[in-house]
Scaffold this motif. Structure first.
Motif, short mmCIF file in Angstrom:
data_model
loop_
_atom_site.label_atom_id
_atom_site.label_comp_id
_atom_site.label_asym_id
_atom_site.label_seq_id
_atom_site.Cartn_x
_atom_site.Cartn_y
_atom_site.Cartn_z
N ARG A 248 -4.41 -16.92 2.69
CA ARG A 248 -3.67 -16.25 1.80
C ARG A 248 -2.45 -15.82 2.10
N PRO A 249 -1.48 -15.44 0.97
CA PRO A 249 -0.08 -15.08 1.37
C PRO A 249 0.15 -13.91 2.02
N LEU A 250 1.04 -13.67 2.71
CA LEU A 250 1.16 -12.32 3.51
C LEU A 250 1.64 -11.17 2.46
N SER A 251 2.19 -11.53 1.12
CA SER A 251 2.47 -10.61 0.20
C SER A 251 1.07 -9.89 -0.43
N THR A 252 0.12 -10.47 -0.23
CA THR A 252 -1.23 -9.88 -0.80
C THR A 252 -1.64 -8.77 0.19
N ASN A 253 -1.00 -8.32 1.42
CA ASN A 253 -1.46 -7.60 2.35
C ASN A 253 -0.97 -5.94 1.56
N GLN A 254 -1.72 -5.08 1.47
CA GLN A 254 -1.13 -4.01 1.19
C GLN A 254 0.00 -3.32 1.81
N GLY A 255 -0.28 -3.38 3.19
CA GLY A 255 0.96 -3.00 3.88
C GLY A 255 2.14 -3.70 3.79
N VAL A 256 2.26 -5.02 3.49
CA VAL A 256 3.42 -5.80 3.17
C VAL A 256 4.05 -5.15 1.75
#
Length: 358
Positions: A248-256
């Motif tokens: 999955r894209p890194l942008s889906t991580n809450q921290g990002v």
């Protein structure tokens, strides 16, 4: 307050975005190294963007510099406009405007400024200047330098004159910087004849001009920082939305998402405070506090944003040849130029105390 750009400001900003987008590519920036892209500078001046600042005002300049910052285009637009065109137009004599403005408008002359004043320059009774300034941005390109003596009276120095030494220096940002050394170099007082201190403009008038130019330059460079931060963030968003981790894209991580959101809010704070200061300048309203506020946001928030932009690129951000690293270097240079956050905050506090006691 209404920061809505005029038709002229919008047209100039759009043209600047087109020129910077077409010419300030990663390949051309890499080829330019630490020097100026002379073809880009000629294109900007041929399009009338430098000259337009006299009509579009400081807010118009902020809008142009925001577009420059988005691409980190290597051209002396900020210094020529704020230390040359606007300084001469607002504080020069009629004769100085008639003589100095035309070559600044068409780019045949390039101006820069030895700001802020650190007390390193002295003027004698004959208008001869001595002393040194360790770092002046775009000095390698400049034909004119605006300097302040120990009394903060402004002088125009020609780099080709005897007694003027320009020694290239390298900084974190590729701004064609150099060390300025003056040895009884002839100076032309801005707003008055070169000569003894008692002639022409008074010391109080000269100090006021210095403060006005410094406030305008801080506002302009805050606009440049807003563009640098916007460009850094745009690259981080593009990277995290296309780079996948665990399917999955890194942008889906809450921290990002949270890091990018904080960077966006910081960028908007820099932009809106720069807009307010520039708008008040163009309306003839007091704006010293607003200029310091914009400078503080540009320093404190600016370095947070460019650090976040590099961090969100992961290991790629550590590559010195990657475009995002250039934004990091520009952001850190702008963080300290014209006073770091703690310095301008102290100056703002002193100003507020002074205003409160009046």
């Amino acid at each position: 307050m209404d920061f809505t750009p005029t038709e002229e400001q919008t047209a100039a900003q759009g043209l600047a975005a087109q020129i910077f987008g077409d010419l300030a590519t990663h390949e051309r920036l890499a080829a330019a190294g630490t020097g100026t892209d002379t073809e880009l500078w000629k294109e900007l001046c041929a399009a009338g963007l430098a000259a337009a600042v006299e009509e579009t005002g400081l807010l118009g300049l902020v809008l142009l510099l925001e577009e420059q910052g988005r691409t980190t285009a290597q051209a002396p637009l900020a210094v020529t406009c704020v230390y040359g065109l606007l300084a001469v137009a607002e504080h020069g004599t009629d004769e100085q405007r008639e003589r100095l403005l035309p070559p600044l408008r068409d780019g045949t002359a390039v101006a820069t400024g030895a700001f802020p004043a650190r007390g390193g320059l002295r003027a004698d009774g004959d208008g001869r200047l001595s002393g040194s300034v360790p770092y002046v941005p775009w000095l390698r390109d400049a034909t004119l330098v605006l300097v302040a003596d120990a009394d903060r009276v402004l002088w125009i120095v020609r780099t080709a004159d005897p007694g003027v030494a320009v020694t290239p220096v390298e900084t974190t940002a590729p701004w064609s910087a150099a060390r300025l050394a003056l040895d009884r170099a002839p100076g032309e007082r801005l707003g008055g004849p070169a000569g003894r201190t008692g002639t022409g403009t008074s010391s109080a008038t000269g100090t006021a001009a210095y403060g006005a130019v410094l406030a305008a330059s801080r506002t302009a460079f805050a606009g440049l920082q807003a563009g640098v931060c916007a460009g850094s963030l745009a690259r981080a968003v593009a990277h995290t939305t296309t780079r996948e981790q665990f399917g999955r894209p890194l942008s889906t991580n809450q921290g990002v998402l949270l890091r990018a959101a904080d960077a966006h809010m910081d960028t908007e704070a820099i932009r809106v405070t720069a807009y307010e200061a520039a708008w008040r300048h163009d309306k003839g309203l007091p704006y010293a506090a607003q200029a310091l506020t914009a400078a503080w946001w540009a320093s404190e928030a600016g370095k947070r944003v460019v650090h976040a932009g590099q961090h969100l690129h992961g290991g790629t951000g550590a590559d010195l040849d990657h475009p995002v690293h250039r934004y990091f270097l520009w952001g850190r240079q702008l963080d300290a130029y014209l006073g770091c956050g703690s310095e301008v905050l102290e100056e703002l506090g002193q100003l507020l105390v002074k205003e409160g006691s009046q």
